[in-house]
Design a protein around this motif. Structure first.
Motif, short mmCIF file in Angstrom:
data_model
loop_
_atom_site.label_atom_id
_atom_site.label_comp_id
_atom_site.label_asym_id
_atom_site.label_seq_id
_atom_site.Cartn_x
_atom_site.Cartn_y
_atom_site.Cartn_z
N THR A 337 0.84 -1.20 0.00
CA THR A 337 0.00 0.00 0.00
C THR A 337 0.87 1.25 0.00
O THR A 337 0.67 2.17 -0.79
CB THR A 337 -0.89 0.01 1.26
OG1 THR A 337 -1.57 -1.24 1.36
CG2 THR A 337 -1.91 1.14 1.18
N MET A 338 1.86 1.25 0.87
CA MET A 338 2.70 2.43 1.01
C MET A 338 3.46 2.72 -0.28
O MET A 338 3.55 3.89 -0.70
CB MET A 338 3.69 2.24 2.16
CG MET A 338 3.03 1.92 3.49
SD MET A 338 3.21 3.20 4.74
CE MET A 338 4.74 2.75 5.46
N SER A 339 4.00 1.68 -0.89
CA SER A 339 4.83 1.96 -2.07
C SER A 339 3.97 2.43 -3.24
O SER A 339 4.38 3.29 -4.00
CB SER A 339 5.68 0.72 -2.44
OG SER A 339 4.83 -0.32 -2.85
N GLU A 343 3.89 6.28 -5.24
CA GLU A 343 3.85 6.60 -6.67
C GLU A 343 2.75 7.60 -6.99
O GLU A 343 2.88 8.43 -7.89
CB GLU A 343 3.64 5.33 -7.51
CG GLU A 343 4.86 4.40 -7.52
CD GLU A 343 4.48 3.00 -7.97
OE1 GLU A 343 3.50 2.86 -8.74
OE2 GLU A 343 5.14 2.04 -7.54
N LEU A 344 1.64 7.49 -6.26
CA LEU A 344 0.47 8.31 -6.59
C LEU A 344 0.57 9.73 -6.04
O LEU A 344 0.03 10.66 -6.62
CB LEU A 344 -0.81 7.67 -6.02
CG LEU A 344 -1.27 6.38 -6.70
CD1 LEU A 344 -2.38 5.71 -5.89
CD2 LEU A 344 -1.77 6.69 -8.12
N PRO A 346 2.35 13.35 -4.48
CA PRO A 346 3.53 14.21 -4.67
C PRO A 346 4.59 13.84 -3.63
O PRO A 346 4.25 13.40 -2.53
CB PRO A 346 2.99 15.62 -4.40
CG PRO A 346 1.51 15.53 -4.47
CD PRO A 346 1.14 14.12 -4.17
N PRO A 347 5.85 14.02 -3.98
CA PRO A 347 6.95 13.54 -3.12
C PRO A 347 6.94 14.14 -1.71
O PRO A 347 7.40 13.52 -0.76
CB PRO A 347 8.21 13.93 -3.89
CG PRO A 347 7.78 14.92 -4.91
CD PRO A 347 6.35 14.63 -5.22
N GLN A 348 6.38 15.36 -1.56
CA GLN A 348 6.45 15.97 -0.23
C GLN A 348 5.37 15.43 0.72
O GLN A 348 5.38 15.71 1.90
CB GLN A 348 6.37 17.50 -0.32
CG GLN A 348 5.00 18.07 -0.63
CD GLN A 348 4.77 18.22 -2.13
OE1 GLN A 348 5.41 17.55 -2.93
NE2 GLN A 348 3.85 19.08 -2.51
N MET A 349 4.37 14.66 0.20
CA MET A 349 3.30 14.18 1.06
C MET A 349 3.68 12.84 1.69
O MET A 349 4.24 11.97 1.04
CB MET A 349 2.00 14.01 0.26
CG MET A 349 1.58 15.22 -0.57
SD MET A 349 1.38 16.74 0.39
CE MET A 349 -0.12 16.34 1.27
N SER A 350 3.29 12.67 2.96
CA SER A 350 3.55 11.41 3.66
C SER A 350 2.57 10.35 3.21
O SER A 350 1.44 10.66 2.83
CB SER A 350 3.42 11.64 5.16
OG SER A 350 3.07 10.44 5.82
N GLU A 371 -9.15 3.44 -3.09
CA GLU A 371 -9.27 2.01 -3.36
C GLU A 371 -8.09 1.24 -2.75
O GLU A 371 -8.25 0.14 -2.22
CB GLU A 371 -9.37 1.77 -4.87
CG GLU A 371 -10.77 2.12 -5.39
CD GLU A 371 -10.76 2.58 -6.84
OE1 GLU A 371 -9.80 2.25 -7.56
OE2 GLU A 371 -11.73 3.29 -7.23
N LEU A 372 -6.95 1.86 -2.83
CA LEU A 372 -5.73 1.23 -2.29
C LEU A 372 -5.83 1.06 -0.77
O LEU A 372 -5.56 -0.03 -0.24
CB LEU A 372 -4.56 2.16 -2.62
CG LEU A 372 -3.18 1.56 -2.70
CD1 LEU A 372 -3.15 0.45 -3.73
CD2 LEU A 372 -2.19 2.66 -3.08
N VAL A 373 -6.24 2.12 -0.07
CA VAL A 373 -6.32 2.05 1.39
C VAL A 373 -7.42 1.07 1.80
O VAL A 373 -7.25 0.29 2.74
CB VAL A 373 -6.58 3.45 1.99
CG1 VAL A 373 -6.87 3.36 3.48
CG2 VAL A 373 -5.38 4.36 1.74
#
Lengths: 684, 684
Positions: A337-339, A343-344, A346-350, A371-373
């Motif tokens: 899920t995390m990986s 990808e989805l 922006p890089p600055q978001m956790s 859907e992923l979560v």
């Protein structure tokens, strides 16, 4: 008597019906016609032959046959006569809406109704109520104006309310949110049938999943906990709102228990004991009911762990705070899920839970995150925070419905809430989505609270273990007969006697004056504790003699009691009393001289089970002491629970009016307990 | 530096502006144009010569003149260069909205911004924020989509928020309820200007009555309480919502104070100390703001006693319960009110407060009851419960407006609420009535809560008494130098010495081993308390020697300390520590060995005033003990407050990192206090 024919009558007579729809007595017949009640309907009014499609008779006696239910719309002075006529006709159920009975001080007039009911075997709802409604079958035995708006959907929520107006308010909420009702009953003055009768009925009703109650005070409150236990064992969820927290009318009391037993504190204790979800407002009640309708009954191992997708980091923190308050987990997502989130977003978001997509992410990106979560194995409920600032609500609804279906297929649930409660989905959309299993509450705080309360309705899995049976006993020997240890003690009449006895039981000891004339021993210097050896005992004895000579010169002294002292023990207070509303109750608390300052107490209805006592004790601050803190040894929790159960059983078996043990001393683990001071008051 | 030209700029440059209204960088210019900002506006974007009505330049350097405010819409990598250019141009204020700084882990990039600000004297809002809005003058230095809906009214509420998205949600609420804004500022990462800078600014702003804050954590938290005190002294009402109750990041601590100092507990203590109204959700925040706007600032002797007119007896009880919770009175009506109500209401209805008119009374009768209750001298706020079941809402609005005017003329206020929150007056009507001074919240519970919170903003009337100045001192003598009594004690090296000293100070005494090698004396049998006479001391000495031989054979023993014992005293714990967020804080609590179980503690920021300490102490359970319970004498509260103030002053003066006194023993009234165990840790 079963209430089946009240809830599902095959025939109804409306006594005092009117053809004038603008007036209250015109409404029930109109509702029966409009919503299509399929049974027989008669009207009674000497002025008419017919009202609408229904035949009208001059009196109940003139009816061509008996019916299942009489709805009496007449004013107070005419009710008794009409009820009498119902009795003669063999009508088993009646509802009276008239005010002007006990609520207005006229208890005699209400007693007359009850007498008629008893004489004929009629079961009565009211008086001073708004009536009853069962959507299935369109049983509209009510004048509630809310039915002028709409008929609630059929469902599995049974709503029983003592207040008519608040009942109406709840009915407005039911319609506004599209909740499904099994039945709605306003019990009014409860001359005969009361809230608890309906709790009992719906416990046995297979069409009911949730029983919701509004109460201002119970008659037969002693039946509350046994009925709650049965309802929970039958798998019903229970929700209640209680009004009337003030302490008036409870009177003064001699015992600790009485002093600490405020109406609301006792109610809360019993509610917890019976597994009832307590709410603080009508809105909270409706929030919880919406949660049950959206999420269904929680399973026995329900975790309600939340996966949160928010458009605001700040609100994510708020949700995490509230989840912690309600004991809900925000689990760590799986690596996969995390990986993918990485990808989805922006890089600055956790990518940790709660996930903040901020207001920038595209609708499509947001959907994929959701859907992923939802698919993450650790997540049971997906909570979505939405906002018209970042979503187009008209596009959102079909997607949410679809996501709800995915959730159902996975055995999971879906909740949506808003950045701002002034920015909600349209009411019709909310109803539509509720049908698809989506909970949509106005704010994140309310969403977490509703889910937190919902999950506590997990089917109870504890066996109803019964407290030990009690041998009969009486007076001062009750505790001994019940096997509850007391400190070794002896009234001594000489110092020699005292030192010899102290040698036998071991130091330290306490010395207390024994006199029928001295009630408060401390005030006259009649108590010395912690006497560590013979010297100290000798000095204590001499000082006490002197002090008594000065402060209680005329008291008859029977001797000085030498008492074993237990040190390093945890002090509990255990009290039993008769609550004016709930009957016999048991109080457990942190004992000793600070009991009333600490107010660390819990209440249970008696008889209470071992498990209930253990649970109530575990909820107290003093429980940490029992576990052992700051180098002190853990105390004998098992012996304490056992002794408390025995004390409760004594209280019930002996028919006492008050029983206080303070302190009940808990020795270290396996060493048992000692009941030091006992106050038992026989019922007058 | 004053922030006047930030809040009311005469000229603005939008750096990175775009003509595309669909995109974020297109919005601010469009808002400035649409809402009619009257000052000069320039755009910066090398691609255009003009955007809308505004001239556009290739760079900040190319601007024909300096401006008051630069709104920088560029992404993170381009911000530093633009800010540098602003500096060269002499622009005093800037806002950066870009994300990708400290919140994404890039602290270096954020530090670079701050360095540029310092170099040129620029004050910066952001980065990672949504900007700023001041309705007066139409200063729309923001991209908030909420401005696409409407511009909030001008008013006296200053709203400062660290979270941009929640700030947007609050803005939605402001518009939905017609609240009047002085300003709305999203502070984001607070590289330079933070929440507290704006608290300070609006404290000095004559157009601001209410300052509302949303915070997830403060920089310079030690300034919070001094700033709150000043704001309250200036007559500002303060409301705040705090997120982030979790304890992560606070680390472990050796002292009691550190262990008990959870972030949220400290925050709550300081909020109370500073007279800030704490709310738990955005909706509560908006409820309180609506109360301020409707009712105006509370007067110094505001009572907020409620006269309640309800259409439901049940809801009357709910209101009475909640009023009691918030300390609001439901006064008894005057004889005249009661007798006239008696004529208006059906005989079975009670005429006591709260008055239940039930659903039956005519609209006219209801109106006359309302005017009557409003006119009663004991009533300050008339609370009306309304319902579409008994009122026609379209007829109600003009009447409510009129009643609001009557209320204003009497110096009173008006609140209307609903039987059901799903049955509210139309939003536009609510806004219209708010202007007429009517508070209309969704439920009775929320209405009482909002009024209860509103009234606490009564202008503070206590002088800001300063704690006593402290003489300088150091090390173990600090307490003595500060005049805080400690128990008499002496390290004795022989039993003869010990008995002689005990004779001097009087029995009972405590005996404690003195050894640099023994940290936890109790565990090796190195503490004996309550030694009542020479015999007991002798025995204690011998037993201790034996125990030490067995359990600490290698410890260097310097002697045995004989210590005076104070009996019958109330035990407090007083601790000072440095909170990672709020700086020096003072904890006061119920002391002794159960401190951590009782959790009866309160926190204050240091320096704290005598009055604040007294108030915090009075809020604790142990305060009842100090007053004397169960025959125990009242303890020396004055001496305790004085000693606590001195301990706080020592902590600050000596620059300690932790200071614990546990217990601080309170002797009976006028007999003073004794600080028994002291732990002082110097800052590293």
């Amino acid at each position: 008597v079963s209430l089946d024919r009240l809830i599902a009558p095959r025939s109804i007579v409306v006594v005092g019906a009117s053809p004038d729809l603008a007036k209250l007595p015109g409404r029930p017949l109109a509702y029966l016609e409009r919503f299509g009640f399929a049974g027989t309907v008669y009207a009674v009014n000497p002025k008419y032959d017919r009202i609408g499609p229904y035949r009208c008779f001059p009196s109940v006696d003139a009816l061509p046959e008996s019916v299942d239910l009489a709805l009496i719309l007449l004013p107070a002075p005419a009710v008794a006569e009409a009820l009498e006529a119902c009795g003669r006709k063999g009508i088993p159920f009646a509802i009276s809406i008239a005010s002007g009975f006990a609520e207005a001080g006229d208890h005699a007039r209400q007693a007359e109704l009850l007498a008629i009911c008893r004489r004929y075997g009629i079961r009565l709802v009211g008086p001073n109520c708004v009536g009853m409604l069962v959507p299935e079958g369109a049983v509209t035995a009510t004048f509630s104006t809310e039915l002028g708006r709409a008929m609630p959907r059929t469902g599995s929520i049974a709503l029983v309310t003592q207040s008519g107006a608040l009942g109406n308010a709840l009915l407005q909420g039911v319609n506004s949110f599209g909740l499904g009702l099994r039945a709605w009953i306003s019990t009014g003055n409860e001359a005969d049938l009361g809230l608890l009768d309906f709790l009992e009925y719906f416990t046995g009703d297979p069409h009911t999943d949730v029983i919701a109650l509004f109460t201002e005070g119970l008659r037969d409150g002693a039946k509350l906990v046994p009925l709650l236990r049965r309802a929970r064992a039958a798998g019903k969820a229970l929700v209640a709102l209680r009004a009337g927290r003030s302490e008036a009318g409870r009177g003064a009391s001699a015992s600790h228990t009485g002093k600490l037993a405020g109406a609301f504190r006792v109610w809360s204790g019993l509610a917890r004991q019976g597994g009832l979800i307590e709410v603080d407002s009508l809105d909270e009640m409706l929030d919880v009911l919406r949660a049950f309708q959206a999420l269904g009954p929680p399973s026995i191992d329900e975790t309600a762990s939340l996966g949160v997708l928010t458009v605001s980091g700040g609100l994510g923190v708020v949700i995490a705070d509230r989840a912690a308050e309600y004991g809900l987990a925000l689990p760590r997502f799986g690596v996969e899920t995390m990986s993918t989130l990485r990808e989805l977003l922006p890089p600055q978001m956790s990518v940790a839970n709660p996930v903040d997509t901020a207001l920038f992410t595209s609708a499509d990106g947001y959907a994929r995150c959701a859907e992923l979560v939802l698919g993450d194995p650790a997540v049971r409920v997906l909570v979505l925070v939405i906002s018209s600032l970042s979503h187009r609500y008209d596009e959102l609804a079909p997607w949410l419905r679809q996501l709800g279906e995915s959730a159902r297929a996975l055995g999971k649930s879906l909740a949506a809430t808003y950045l701002s409660s002034t920015d909600q989905l349209a009411p019709a959309t909310q109803i539509e989505l509720l049908e698809a299993g989506l909970l949509a509450l106005p704010s994140a705080e309310r969403t977490v609270a509703a889910i937190g309360r919902w999950v506590t309705a997990r089917k109870a899995d504890d066996a109803l273990d019964a407290p030990a049976a009690m041998p009969g006993a009486s007076g001062r020997d009750m505790l001994a007969a019940a096997g509850i240890p007391q400190p070794r003690q002896k009234v001594c009449i000489s110092l020699l006697d005292a030192t010899a006895y102290a040698e036998t039981i071991g130091y330290p000891v306490a010395l207390k004056v024994a006199s029928p004339d001295i009630l408060h021993k401390t005030e006259v210097g009649g108590v010395r504790i912690g006497l560590a050896d013979a010297d100290a005992l000798r000095r204590g004895w001499a000082e006490m003699e002197q002090s008594l000579k000065a402060k209680a010169p005329h008291a008859r002294i029977e001797g000085f009691q030498v008492q074993e002292m237990v040190t390093d023990a945890v002090e509990l207070i255990v009290g039993c009393s008769r609550d004016p509303e709930f009957g016999p109750v048991l109080m457990i608390g942190w004992g000793g001289i600070y009991t009333e300052v600490l107010e660390d107490v819990a209440f249970l209805a008696l008889p209470a089970t071992w498990t209930e006592i253990e649970r109530a004790l575990s909820g107290l601050r003093v429980s940490k002491l029992i576990d052992g803190v700051r180098g002190l040894p853990a105390a004998d929790r098992e012996a304490a629970v056992d002794a408390i159960a025995r004390l409760g059983a004594i209280f019930v078996a002996e028919g006492l009016s008050e029983l206080d043990v303070n302190p009940l001393l808990l020795r270290p683990r396996s060493a048992g307990v000692v009941a030091v001071d006992v106050l038992a008051i026989q019922a007058p």
